[in-house]
Design a protein around this motif. Structure first.
Motif, PDB file in Angstrom:
ATOM      1  N   ARG A 285       0.855   5.715   0.899  1.00  0.00           N
ATOM      2  CA  ARG A 285       0.158   6.929   1.306  1.00  0.00           C
ATOM      3  C   ARG A 285       0.977   8.112   0.809  1.00  0.00           C
ATOM      4  NH1 ARG A 285      -1.635   7.181   7.190  1.00  0.00           N
ATOM      5  NH2 ARG A 285      -3.518   6.224   6.366  1.00  0.00           N
TER       6      ARG A 285
ATOM      7  N   LYS B 169      -2.943  12.533   1.014  1.00  0.00           N
ATOM      8  CA  LYS B 169      -3.899  11.582   0.447  1.00  0.00           C
ATOM      9  C   LYS B 169      -4.111  10.397   1.371  1.00  0.00           C
ATOM     10  CE  LYS B 169      -3.014  12.702  -4.401  1.00  0.00           C
ATOM     11  NZ  LYS B 169      -2.693  12.144  -5.751  1.00  0.00           N
ATOM     12  N   GLN B 170      -5.163   9.647   1.100  1.00  0.00           N
ATOM     13  CA  GLN B 170      -5.432   8.449   1.879  1.00  0.00           C
ATOM     14  C   GLN B 170      -4.560   7.295   1.393  1.00  0.00           C
ATOM     15  OE1 GLN B 170      -9.712   7.780   1.552  1.00  0.00           O
ATOM     16  NE2 GLN B 170     -10.064   8.913   3.446  1.00  0.00           N
ATOM     17  N   ARG B 171      -4.377   6.345   2.268  1.00  0.00           N
ATOM     18  CA  ARG B 171      -3.626   5.149   1.898  1.00  0.00           C
ATOM     19  C   ARG B 171      -4.379   4.373   0.824  1.00  0.00           C
ATOM     20  NH1 ARG B 171      -2.130   1.756   6.933  1.00  0.00           N
ATOM     21  NH2 ARG B 171      -4.369   1.339   6.907  1.00  0.00           N
ATOM     22  N   GLU B 172      -3.646   3.862  -0.135  1.00  0.00           N
ATOM     23  CA  GLU B 172      -4.269   3.119  -1.224  1.00  0.00           C
ATOM     24  C   GLU B 172      -3.499   1.835  -1.500  1.00  0.00           C
ATOM     25  OE1 GLU B 172      -4.105   5.043  -5.031  1.00  0.00           O
ATOM     26  OE2 GLU B 172      -1.974   5.509  -4.876  1.00  0.00           O
TER      27      GLU B 172
ATOM     28  N   ASP C 118      -8.597  -5.174   8.738  1.00  0.00           N
ATOM     29  CA  ASP C 118      -7.722  -4.563   7.734  1.00  0.00           C
ATOM     30  C   ASP C 118      -6.506  -5.419   7.429  1.00  0.00           C
ATOM     31  OD1 ASP C 118      -8.244  -1.118   8.814  1.00  0.00           O
ATOM     32  OD2 ASP C 118      -9.359  -2.411   7.436  1.00  0.00           O
TER      33      ASP C 118
ATOM     34  N   TYR D 137       0.859  -1.169   0.000  1.00  0.00           N
ATOM     35  CA  TYR D 137       0.000   0.000   0.000  1.00  0.00           C
ATOM     36  C   TYR D 137       0.901   1.226   0.000  1.00  0.00           C
ATOM     37  CZ  TYR D 137      -4.323  -2.564   1.143  1.00  0.00           C
ATOM     38  OH  TYR D 137      -5.425  -3.394   1.110  1.00  0.00           O
TER      39      TYR D 137
END
Length: 120
Positions: A38, A42-45, A107, A36
């Motif tokens: 970040r 921005k948000q973690r993707e 998660d 992932y």
């Protein structure tokens, strides 16, 4: 499970980097491994995942440029990144998810990240 990522750094646009994640205290119910990121503000993707059956998925933004792989004998997961762009600048996190995580809709586990900076 403990995850230790390495390989981040500063690279010029168009360059390459290889991230590695060493997985300790392996839980053999882990069925998914991944990376992932970040980016600032921005948000973690999710960037890339590889399942225990070897199937992979990539974010559209990295398809054709990044390749995820896993060495089950060494308990490592790697991310080969090529043709890097400034928008790839982010903290990259190694990730695992077990059967129990899926059942409980958790998660999963994240390691401490490694910073990748791509200069223009």
């Amino acid at each position: 499970v403990q995850l230790q990522a390495s390989g981040g750094g500063l690279v010029q646009s168009g360059g390459s980097l290889r991230l590695s994640c060493e997985i300790s205290n392996v839980d053999f119910s882990i069925v998914q491994f991944g990376w992932y990121r970040r980016a600032p503000g921005k948000q973690r993707e999710a960037v890339a995942i590889i399942r225990s059956d070897g199937t992979t998925n990539y974010a559209d933004s990295v398809k054709g440029r990044f390749t995820i792989s896993r060495d089950s004998a060494k308990n490592t997961v790697s991310l080969q990144m090529s043709s890097l762009k400034p928008e790839d600048t982010a903290v990259y996190y190694c990730h695992t998810k077990s059967v129990l995580d899926f059942r409980r809709e958790n998660d999963g586990s994240f390691g401490r990240g490694t910073l990748v900076t791509v200069s223009s």
